[in-house]
Design a protein around this motif. Structure first.
Motif, PDB file in Angstrom:
ATOM      1  N   ILE A 143     103.167 -75.936 -25.381  1.00 39.49           N
ATOM      2  CA  ILE A 143     104.474 -76.550 -25.099  1.00 39.49           C
ATOM      3  C   ILE A 143     104.313 -77.569 -23.971  1.00 39.49           C
ATOM      4  CG2 ILE A 143     106.863 -76.144 -24.454  1.00 39.49           C
ATOM      5  CD1 ILE A 143     106.620 -73.328 -25.512  1.00 39.49           C
ATOM      6  N   LYS A 144     104.772 -78.771 -24.203  1.00 38.83           N
ATOM      7  CA  LYS A 144     104.577 -79.863 -23.244  1.00 38.83           C
ATOM      8  C   LYS A 144     105.628 -79.837 -22.138  1.00 38.83           C
ATOM      9  CE  LYS A 144     102.527 -82.933 -26.721  1.00 38.83           C
ATOM     10  NZ  LYS A 144     102.649 -84.238 -27.427  1.00 38.83           N
ATOM     11  N   THR A 145     105.241 -80.379 -20.988  1.00 37.53           N
ATOM     12  CA  THR A 145     106.190 -80.548 -19.884  1.00 37.53           C
ATOM     13  C   THR A 145     107.269 -81.540 -20.303  1.00 37.53           C
ATOM     14  OG1 THR A 145     104.449 -80.132 -18.258  1.00 37.53           O
ATOM     15  CG2 THR A 145     106.457 -81.232 -17.476  1.00 37.53           C
ATOM     16  N   ASP A 149     113.878 -85.656 -23.347  1.00 36.80           N
ATOM     17  CA  ASP A 149     113.670 -84.540 -24.269  1.00 36.80           C
ATOM     18  C   ASP A 149     114.887 -83.635 -24.373  1.00 36.80           C
ATOM     19  OD1 ASP A 149     111.016 -85.300 -24.848  1.00 36.80           O
ATOM     20  OD2 ASP A 149     110.309 -84.349 -23.004  1.00 36.80           O
ATOM     21  N   LEU A 150     115.824 -83.764 -23.443  1.00 43.09           N
ATOM     22  CA  LEU A 150     117.033 -82.946 -23.511  1.00 43.09           C
ATOM     23  C   LEU A 150     117.834 -83.239 -24.772  1.00 43.09           C
ATOM     24  CD1 LEU A 150     118.191 -83.076 -19.792  1.00 43.09           C
ATOM     25  CD2 LEU A 150     117.486 -81.029 -21.048  1.00 43.09           C
ATOM     26  N   ALA A 151     117.853 -84.502 -25.196  1.00 45.78           N
ATOM     27  CA  ALA A 151     118.591 -84.863 -26.417  1.00 45.78           C
ATOM     28  C   ALA A 151     117.960 -84.201 -27.633  1.00 45.78           C
ATOM     29  CB  ALA A 151     118.622 -86.377 -26.590  1.00 45.78           C
ATOM     30  N   GLY A 152     116.633 -84.211 -27.706  1.00 46.75           N
ATOM     31  CA  GLY A 152     115.962 -83.570 -28.821  1.00 46.75           C
ATOM     32  C   GLY A 152     116.179 -82.072 -28.836  1.00 46.75           C
ATOM     33  N   LEU A 153     116.166 -81.458 -27.653  1.00 46.83           N
ATOM     34  CA  LEU A 153     116.423 -80.021 -27.585  1.00 46.83           C
ATOM     35  C   LEU A 153     117.826 -79.707 -28.073  1.00 46.83           C
ATOM     36  CD1 LEU A 153     115.378 -77.397 -25.097  1.00 46.83           C
ATOM     37  CD2 LEU A 153     117.833 -77.752 -25.322  1.00 46.83           C
ATOM     38  N   VAL A 175     115.574 -73.821 -17.487  1.00 45.44           N
ATOM     39  CA  VAL A 175     114.342 -73.924 -18.280  1.00 45.44           C
ATOM     40  C   VAL A 175     113.688 -75.279 -18.061  1.00 45.44           C
ATOM     41  CG1 VAL A 175     113.464 -74.131 -20.637  1.00 45.44           C
ATOM     42  CG2 VAL A 175     114.931 -72.223 -20.029  1.00 45.44           C
ATOM     43  N   TYR A 176     114.491 -76.321 -18.019  1.00 45.65           N
ATOM     44  CA  TYR A 176     113.951 -77.662 -17.779  1.00 45.65           C
ATOM     45  C   TYR A 176     113.255 -77.730 -16.431  1.00 45.65           C
ATOM     46  CZ  TYR A 176     113.731 -82.665 -16.899  1.00 45.65           C
ATOM     47  OH  TYR A 176     113.279 -83.923 -16.595  1.00 45.65           O
ATOM     48  N   LEU A 177     113.879 -77.202 -15.401  1.00 44.84           N
ATOM     49  CA  LEU A 177     113.298 -77.269 -14.061  1.00 44.84           C
ATOM     50  C   LEU A 177     112.045 -76.409 -13.942  1.00 44.84           C
ATOM     51  CD1 LEU A 177     116.568 -77.166 -11.916  1.00 44.84           C
ATOM     52  CD2 LEU A 177     115.088 -79.139 -12.357  1.00 44.84           C
ATOM     53  N   VAL A 178     112.108 -75.194 -14.468  1.00 41.40           N
ATOM     54  CA  VAL A 178     110.943 -74.302 -14.403  1.00 41.40           C
ATOM     55  C   VAL A 178     109.764 -74.895 -15.167  1.00 41.40           C
ATOM     56  CG1 VAL A 178     110.071 -72.054 -15.146  1.00 41.40           C
ATOM     57  CG2 VAL A 178     112.295 -72.206 -14.022  1.00 41.40           C
ATOM     58  N   SER A 179     110.060 -75.604 -16.247  1.00 44.11           N
ATOM     59  CA  SER A 179     109.009 -76.168 -17.099  1.00 44.11           C
ATOM     60  C   SER A 179     108.312 -77.372 -16.473  1.00 44.11           C
ATOM     61  CB  SER A 179     109.591 -76.562 -18.465  1.00 44.11           C
ATOM     62  OG  SER A 179     110.086 -75.427 -19.136  1.00 44.11           O
ATOM     63  N   GLN A 180     108.753 -77.790 -15.301  1.00 40.42           N
ATOM     64  CA  GLN A 180     108.047 -78.862 -14.601  1.00 40.42           C
ATOM     65  C   GLN A 180     106.811 -78.336 -13.883  1.00 40.42           C
ATOM     66  OE1 GLN A 180     109.141 -82.019 -15.127  1.00 40.42           O
ATOM     67  NE2 GLN A 180     110.678 -80.975 -16.397  1.00 40.42           N
ATOM     68  N   GLY A 181     106.640 -77.017 -13.860  1.00 43.31           N
ATOM     69  CA  GLY A 181     105.485 -76.413 -13.210  1.00 43.31           C
ATOM     70  C   GLY A 181     104.283 -76.337 -14.131  1.00 43.31           C
ATOM     71  N   TYR A 239     108.349 -73.867 -20.779  1.00 45.13           N
ATOM     72  CA  TYR A 239     109.100 -73.004 -21.692  1.00 45.13           C
ATOM     73  C   TYR A 239     110.161 -73.811 -22.435  1.00 45.13           C
ATOM     74  CZ  TYR A 239     107.139 -69.556 -18.453  1.00 45.13           C
ATOM     75  OH  TYR A 239     106.280 -68.815 -17.672  1.00 45.13           O
ATOM     76  N   PHE A 240     110.012 -75.127 -22.407  1.00 47.39           N
ATOM     77  CA  PHE A 240     111.073 -76.003 -22.881  1.00 47.39           C
ATOM     78  C   PHE A 240     110.989 -76.171 -24.387  1.00 47.39           C
ATOM     79  CE2 PHE A 240     113.320 -80.068 -23.416  1.00 47.39           C
ATOM     80  CZ  PHE A 240     114.443 -79.837 -22.652  1.00 47.39           C
ATOM     81  N   ILE A 241     111.663 -75.280 -25.084  1.00 48.55           N
ATOM     82  CA  ILE A 241     111.736 -75.338 -26.540  1.00 48.55           C
ATOM     83  C   ILE A 241     113.063 -74.723 -26.957  1.00 48.55           C
ATOM     84  CG2 ILE A 241     110.539 -73.134 -26.895  1.00 48.55           C
ATOM     85  CD1 ILE A 241     109.182 -74.456 -29.335  1.00 48.55           C
ATOM     86  N   ASP A 242     113.660 -75.259 -27.994  1.00 50.49           N
ATOM     87  CA  ASP A 242     115.042 -74.914 -28.322  1.00 50.49           C
ATOM     88  C   ASP A 242     115.262 -73.433 -28.563  1.00 50.49           C
ATOM     89  OD1 ASP A 242     114.919 -74.775 -31.654  1.00 50.49           O
ATOM     90  OD2 ASP A 242     113.490 -76.159 -30.759  1.00 50.49           O
ATOM     91  N   ARG A 243     114.363 -72.775 -29.278  1.00 54.68           N
ATOM     92  CA  ARG A 243     114.607 -71.377 -29.619  1.00 54.68           C
ATOM     93  C   ARG A 243     114.557 -70.455 -28.406  1.00 54.68           C
ATOM     94  NH1 ARG A 243     109.982 -72.932 -32.557  1.00 54.68           N
ATOM     95  NH2 ARG A 243     107.979 -72.045 -31.858  1.00 54.68           N
TER      96      ARG A 243
END
Length: 498
Positions: free
Chosen positions: A248-250, A255-259, A304-310, A314-318
């Motif tokens: 899963i990519k940072t 990417d928020l629109a796609g999510l 999730v967006y903020l945590v995924s900057q590390g 975990y940034f995935i829709d499901r």
């Protein structure tokens, strides 16, 4: 002297009841039945895709083998696998039966959505919420998925419902009840514990207005009790994260629109929900519950967006699917408040109709898996002879497509082929995947015929993306006698030359 008549005092209307009431039977039952009907209609038609095949493979193992595997991989799905293992042992492992627990979970969630809407808003909103939730394409998508996500949605929504009940009349029993779905939510998928963030904000907002300190303490204790059994899983899951979700990519802001589009399994429906979900915020009557629902829907996504900057994303829709009921409730509240009333009904119908093409697609054979494992297995079944070997495309970069699981699932029980290049089985390795031979040529043995299954189009050769050393061993000792292309796969029969 005339007798004075006493005028009875005017009836004083009872104060409006604030907060959740008890679950109203008829209001939730129809929504549950409708959702169950929608999610079970042709549920066995789409072929299992790779994540569902992983669920099937894990659930089909002995309990000891499954627990051994969870110590090395997929521990975060362990509770779901154990539940599915028990389910399969009773009801079998057809596509429809593997997916039925998810359909039941979505049906139960629909009941809770109606109950929350009835208590936060009114009956009209509850009807709109039940209809909208039941007919969202994403509810069908994950209500027909042999994975834990629908159960996570149910657990998180139940936690919200029990939170509202505890806030209505705080007490140890209600906070203890709240801790149960919190724990289940975390044990089914750790990311769903982010629902505690908006819950905490709601408690603080209520406390700010009422100054009820015991409510804050009760929530803290209930949340802590729910978190306690999840801590060991958090530690184990953290050690497995690189292998599990390293792909899963940072995320970037774009990417928020796609999510958002994927979160509703339909860009058009996602757009419609976004437009209507903001309407209740403009009306004072429903502003407070709307703000609380907005927190439940938006805060986990932002977190999730903020945590995924590390280091781990975990940034995935499901992973944030558990926010969908809150968005459905907000949209339903907005639609139900439109005046005149027929406008709201028409807007609801239009929003549901936007998802019809996606609903139709979700019931096609290739809705989830583009490669036709069913047809590939039929080719092997037709030409099979006892003693045949099997070589699926696996390799380090290809095994996550689970071509081997796909073929094995669709083969009849009577067909038993030796997986030629396997040195140690997945069960013996306590892993999801087997250990393959370092020197493939030495593993050929005296196998006379081999069924080779690779991925690709009809233009690809029989060996496709097979690892070079395996392809070389086969070419040196076998010749291709037949090669059949089915959607996404090529099935070749190899016969020994020397």
């Amino acid at each position: 002297m005339p007798t004075a008549t006493q005028t009875p005092p005017a009836a004083v209307p009872a104060p409006a009841r604030v907060g959740p009431r008890r679950l109203p039977g008829p209001d939730w039952l129809w929504a549950a039945l409708l959702t169950l009907a929608v999610t079970t209609f042709r549920a066995g038609t789409p072929q299992l895709w790779r994540d569902e095949l992983a669920s099937w493979n894990a659930a089909s193992r002995d309990t000891g083998e499954l627990i051994g595997m969870l110590g090395h991989v997929d521990a975060v799905s362990g509770l779901y696998y154990l539940l599915l293992h028990g389910w399969v042992s009773v009801f079998g492992d057809s596509e429809a039966m593997l997916r039925l627990p998810s359909a039941l979970a979505m049906a139960a969630t629909a009941a809770l959505v109606v109950a929350i809407a009835r208590n936060l808003f009114d009956r009209r909103t509850a009807v709109f919420a039940g209809l909208l939730f039941a007919l969202l394409p994403v509810v069908t998508r994950y209500g027909t998925e042999a994975r834990s996500y629908a159960l996570v949605v149910l657990a998180a929504t139940a936690a919200t419902w029990l939170l509202l009940r505890a806030l209505e009349r705080p007490g140890p029993a209600r906070w203890a009840a709240y801790a149960v779905p919190v724990a289940l939510s975390g044990l089914l998928h750790m990311v769903s514990l982010l629902v505690l963030l908006p819950h905490a904000l709601i408690v603080l907002l209520r406390w700010w207005g009422q100054r009820r300190g015991r409510t804050v303490v009760g929530f803290a204790l209930g949340a802590a009790a729910g978190l306690l059994p999840v801590i060991p899983l958090l530690l184990l899951g953290r050690s497995q994260a690189g292998r599990q979700i390293g792909w899963i990519k940072t995320p970037h802001l774009r990417d928020l629109a796609g999510l958002w589009d994927n979160l509703f399994a339909s860009p058009l429906v996602g757009l419609g929900v976004a437009a209507t979900a903001l309407l209740p915020l403009a009306w004072s009557r429903g502003r407070r519950p709307a703000v609380e629902l907005l927190l439940i829907g938006a805060v986990p996504v932002a977190a999730v967006y903020l945590v995924s900057q590390g280091s781990t994303s975990y940034f995935i829709d499901r992973y944030v699917l558990f926010t969908v009921p809150a968005w459905a409730l907000l949209a339903a509240a907005g639609l139900a408040a439109l005046k005149p009333r027929p406008v709201g009904v028409a807007a609801l119908a239009a929003l549901i109709l936007l998802g019809v093409p996606d609903q139709r697609h979700l019931r096609t054979e290739q809705a989830k898996e583009t490669a036709d494992g069913r047809a590939a297995a039929a080719v092997i079944t037709k030409g099979y002879r006892p003693g045949d070997g099997f070589v699926p495309l696996r390799g380090a970069s290809e095994r996550f497509y689970m071509t081997d699981f796909q073929i094995e699932y669709h083969l009849p029980d009577r067909i038993r082929m030796r997986d030629v290049f396997v040195r140690r089985s997945a069960e013996d390795s306590d892993d999801l995947f087997p250990v393959e031979c370092a020197l493939p040529e030495r593993c050929l043995g005296d196998t006379g015929r081999i069924w080779l299954v690779t991925r690709g189009s009809g233009k690809d050769d029989a060996y496709g993306r097979l690892p070079a050393d395996q392809a070389r061993a086969l070419k040196d000792h076998y010749r291709v006698t037949t090669s059949t292309h089915v959607r996404g796969l090529r099935v070749s029969l190899l016969e020994r030359t020397r």
